[in-house]
Design an enzyme around this catalytic site. Structure first.
Site, PDB file in Angstrom:
ATOM      1  N   GLU A  59      41.620 -51.816  24.810  1.00  0.00           N
ATOM      2  CA  GLU A  59      40.476 -50.915  24.607  1.00  0.00           C
ATOM      3  C   GLU A  59      40.547 -49.888  25.723  1.00  0.00           C
ATOM      4  O   GLU A  59      40.236 -50.206  26.870  1.00  0.00           O
ATOM      5  CB  GLU A  59      39.149 -51.694  24.700  1.00  0.00           C
ATOM      6  CG  GLU A  59      39.010 -52.833  23.715  1.00  0.00           C
ATOM      7  CD  GLU A  59      38.815 -52.357  22.293  1.00  0.00           C
ATOM      8  OE1 GLU A  59      38.514 -51.166  22.091  1.00  0.00           O
ATOM      9  OE2 GLU A  59      38.993 -53.163  21.378  1.00  0.00           O
ATOM     10  N   CYS A  73      33.255 -45.070  27.461  1.00  0.00           N
ATOM     11  CA  CYS A  73      34.539 -44.740  26.843  1.00  0.00           C
ATOM     12  C   CYS A  73      34.375 -44.027  25.504  1.00  0.00           C
ATOM     13  O   CYS A  73      35.128 -43.134  25.170  1.00  0.00           O
ATOM     14  CB  CYS A  73      35.358 -46.002  26.669  1.00  0.00           C
ATOM     15  SG  CYS A  73      34.458 -47.269  25.787  1.00  0.00           S
TER      16      CYS A  73
HETATM   17  P1  NAD Z   1      41.442 -49.415  35.196  1.00  0.00           P
HETATM   18  O1  NAD Z   1      42.525 -49.330  34.191  1.00  0.00           O
HETATM   19  O2  NAD Z   1      41.696 -48.807  36.521  1.00  0.00           O
HETATM   20  O3  NAD Z   1      41.062 -50.937  35.500  1.00  0.00           O
HETATM   21  C1  NAD Z   1      40.628 -51.801  34.487  1.00  0.00           C
HETATM   22  C2  NAD Z   1      40.884 -53.231  34.921  1.00  0.00           C
HETATM   23  O4  NAD Z   1      42.288 -53.434  35.009  1.00  0.00           O
HETATM   24  C3  NAD Z   1      40.315 -53.584  36.297  1.00  0.00           C
HETATM   25  O5  NAD Z   1      39.854 -54.913  36.274  1.00  0.00           O
HETATM   26  C4  NAD Z   1      41.535 -53.452  37.200  1.00  0.00           C
HETATM   27  O6  NAD Z   1      41.461 -54.223  38.370  1.00  0.00           O
HETATM   28  C5  NAD Z   1      42.627 -53.946  36.282  1.00  0.00           C
HETATM   29  N1  NAD Z   1      43.970 -53.442  36.620  1.00  0.00           N
HETATM   30  C6  NAD Z   1      44.286 -52.290  37.233  1.00  0.00           C
HETATM   31  N2  NAD Z   1      45.628 -52.186  37.362  1.00  0.00           N
HETATM   32  C7  NAD Z   1      46.157 -53.309  36.814  1.00  0.00           C
HETATM   33  C8  NAD Z   1      47.479 -53.792  36.641  1.00  0.00           C
HETATM   34  N3  NAD Z   1      48.546 -53.085  37.049  1.00  0.00           N
HETATM   35  N4  NAD Z   1      47.667 -54.985  36.036  1.00  0.00           N
HETATM   36  C9  NAD Z   1      46.623 -55.722  35.599  1.00  0.00           C
HETATM   37  N5  NAD Z   1      45.325 -55.311  35.747  1.00  0.00           N
HETATM   38  C10 NAD Z   1      45.098 -54.121  36.331  1.00  0.00           C
HETATM   39  O7  NAD Z   1      40.147 -48.803  34.489  1.00  0.00           O
HETATM   40  P2  NAD Z   1      38.710 -48.622  35.107  1.00  0.00           P
HETATM   41  O8  NAD Z   1      38.761 -47.421  35.983  1.00  0.00           O
HETATM   42  O9  NAD Z   1      38.215 -49.891  35.645  1.00  0.00           O
HETATM   43  O10 NAD Z   1      37.846 -48.322  33.792  1.00  0.00           O
HETATM   44  C11 NAD Z   1      37.680 -47.058  33.258  1.00  0.00           C
HETATM   45  C12 NAD Z   1      38.540 -46.872  32.033  1.00  0.00           C
HETATM   46  O11 NAD Z   1      38.229 -47.884  31.074  1.00  0.00           O
HETATM   47  C13 NAD Z   1      38.272 -45.566  31.341  1.00  0.00           C
HETATM   48  O12 NAD Z   1      39.488 -44.946  30.998  1.00  0.00           O
HETATM   49  C14 NAD Z   1      37.513 -45.965  30.094  1.00  0.00           C
HETATM   50  O13 NAD Z   1      37.624 -45.096  29.020  1.00  0.00           O
HETATM   51  C15 NAD Z   1      38.101 -47.277  29.790  1.00  0.00           C
HETATM   52  N6  NAD Z   1      37.204 -48.072  28.932  1.00  0.00           N
HETATM   53  C16 NAD Z   1      37.532 -48.268  27.614  1.00  0.00           C
HETATM   54  C17 NAD Z   1      36.670 -48.972  26.774  1.00  0.00           C
HETATM   55  C18 NAD Z   1      36.995 -49.213  25.333  1.00  0.00           C
HETATM   56  O14 NAD Z   1      36.402 -50.119  24.754  1.00  0.00           O
HETATM   57  N7  NAD Z   1      37.890 -48.481  24.724  1.00  0.00           N
HETATM   58  C19 NAD Z   1      35.497 -49.480  27.266  1.00  0.00           C
HETATM   59  C20 NAD Z   1      35.183 -49.243  28.601  1.00  0.00           C
HETATM   60  C21 NAD Z   1      36.063 -48.555  29.436  1.00  0.00           C
END
Ligand code: NAD
Length: 468
Positions: free
Chosen positions: A245, A279
């Site tokens: 997502e 999002c």
């Molecule tokens: P992010 O990708 O930086 O982090 C998300 C999660 O992944 C965190 O828990 C982080 O610690 C973990 N993570 C980061 N790098 C990783 C790696 N290399 N391996 C494994 N895990 C890792 O995103 P964010 O800044 O926390 O969230 C914002 C983003 O989430 C936005 O782009 C938003 O659109 C998206 N989002 C999407 C939805 C949806 O349902 N489509 C819903 C909410 C947020």
């Protein structure tokens, strides 16, 4: 208030973290509001063992048992609603009303929705001499972001345990405190020990250990498209199911027969609620070209009327969640100005030192420019004019993303035809209500897989045919 935690939830117990706790910042005041554990790969490995040990029992539990456990968990979350609201305000900066009416309400509704869906679905069907059974995928790594922290956890973890999977959850390191409260709710509920384990820490440590582990059978990730893509590659190499997502740049299309004022007011709200950190927010507003100036003025007035300030007070927007978000959003607005777009923003009125950004209305941006193409994740609405309906659809689909969208028309059939032409996972017509039982997810760079309701449960299952 200060929420001091330094532990992980493993095999039904809070286990003290070996290392030093990490501070959690209040993005409105920049004060430390608590601490969280900075877990390691070793902590993740122990949690995976606990989830594996719980799998045989839980995967063979009945729908009724899972239903009861989900309802009990929802009730335990409801008991903690006030504290959860306070934590979300403090660690995320979302206004109290938004925390209560959207974040916490959705978290409870997600869990109750899964319980409801379980009651209406049979995991077994007969095809000729075959018994076709839907079985749990196994041990699932659930990795969640910070923008709707508890809803996103409930949407994943609820679906996974409803399917009979066991889970290791890694919540976002930006908003870990609310996940501790969900952990407390889990411990107080009838969800058996080890079915849901929570390891706190960063993506590079805990997250990477989870996705690389041979004992993880599936990954469910919500977050940025960049990290999602790297996780999809790991999943492809390991040949395990990965549900993603990811980001969005959704468009609200106003047709020429729509109620303009209602459509613009809704679109401003969609782009700015939770400080624009949603999002599926409609962050582009596509209108008949001849109405673009009138719409820009309406949107500017709507944005200027939003109260930005202390999220503990009666405001519409608090700060952005972190320094990184603040730098990203202000940087993107600055570069939009430099490349010729017109950015309209009211002045800030709060005295707080946090990451506040007043809502911005942007017009005159090239449809191919960054501000019109990339996810800003701040309170920014880009207005675009289209000559006719076909151009409006073309503009809406001219995006790497495909998460949400909206259509406005006084003719619901016409609006539905336009909705069908959008390459996105969901579309709202004339501001229709959010349905937490309907499948939620994206196409293109917004990811794959669906969450919520029965479709969100099926995502965590696979089919087996037994011939007899
Ligand atoms: P992010 O990708 O930086 O982090 C998300 C999660 O992944 C965190 O828990 C982080 O610690 C973990 N993570 C980061 N790098 C990783 C790696 N290399 N391996 C494994 N895990 C890792 O995103 P964010 O800044 O926390 O969230 C914002 C983003 O989430 C936005 O782009 C938003 O659109 C998206 N989002 C999407 C939805 C949806 O349902 N489509 C819903 C909410 C947020």
């Amino acid at each position: 208030m200060n929420w001091t935690r330094n532990e992980h939830l493993i095999a039904g117990e809070w286990v003290t973290n070996a290392g030093h706790p990490t501070p959690v910042e209040n993005p409105a005041t920049l004060e430390t509001v608590g601490t969280t554990a900075a877990g390691t790969g070793a902590d993740a490995a122990v949690a995976i063992e606990a989830a594996s040990a719980a799998l045989p029992g839980w995967s063979l539990s009945s729908s009724e048992e899972r239903q009861a456990a989900l309802l009990d968990l929802a009730a335990q979350v409801r008991l903690r609603a006030n504290e959860l609201v306070a934590i979300l305000v403090a660690e995320l900066g979302t206004p109290e009303r938004v925390a209560r009416d959207i974040h916490v309400a959705a978290t409870i509704a997600d869990l109750e929705g899964f319980a409801d869906a379980l009651g209406k679905f049979s995991f077994e069907t007969e095809i000729g001499n075959s018994l076709v059974v839907r079985e749990a995928l196994g041990v699932v790594a659930c990795i969640t972001p910070w923008n709707y922290p508890t809803h996103q956890i409930a949407a994943k973890v609820g679906g996974a345990i409803a399917a009979g999977c066991t889970v290791v959850l890694k919540p976002s390191e930006v908003t870990p405190l609310s996940a501790y409260l969900l952990g407390d709710a889990l411990l107080a509920s009838t969800v058996p020990a080890g079915v849901v384990n929570i390891v706190f820490g960063t993506g590079d440590t805990v997250g990477q250990t989870l996705v690389m582990s041979r004992d993880i059978d599936a990954i469910s990730f919500t977050g940025s498209t960049t990290v999602g893509r790297s996780i999809a590659e790991i999943g492809a190499r390991r040949m395990i199911p990965v549900a993603l997502e990811l980001g969005g740049k959704s468009a609200s299309i106003v047709l020429d027969d729509a109620d303009l004022e209602t459509a613009v007011a809704w679109s401003v709200r969609s782009a700015t609620v939770n400080s624009g950190q949603t999002c599926s927010a409609c962050t582009r507003l596509i209108v008949p070209a001849k109405l673009a100036d009138q719409v820009t003025e309406l949107a500017r007035e709507g944005a200027a009327a939003l109260r930005v300030g202390d999220p503990q007070l009666d405001v519409d927007l608090g700060p952005l969640a972190s320094r990184a978000q603040y730098d990203r959003v202000t940087g993107m607005l600055e570069s939009a100005r430099r490349t010729g777009a017109v950015v309209r923003q009211a002045d800030l009125t709060t005295d707080l030192p946090g990451y506040f950004v007043p809502p911005a209305i942007v017009n005159g941006a090239d449809p191919a420019s960054a501000i019109a193409q990339e996810e800003v994740f701040g309170p920014v609405l880009v207005i675009q004019g289209a000559a006719d309906t076909s151009e409006a659809v073309r503009l809406a689909n001219f995006s790497p993303y495909g998460l949400g969208g909206a259509v406005w028309s006084s003719d619901p059939d016409r609006a539905t035809l336009v909705a069908r032409r959008l390459r996105t996972g969901q579309v709202d017509i004339n501001g229709a209500a959010w349905n937490l039982q309907a499948p939620f997810g994206g196409t293109k760079s917004s990811g794959s897989g669906r969450e919520l309701g029965i479709h969100g449960i099926l995502e965590f299952t696979e089919l087996k045919s037994i011939q007899r």
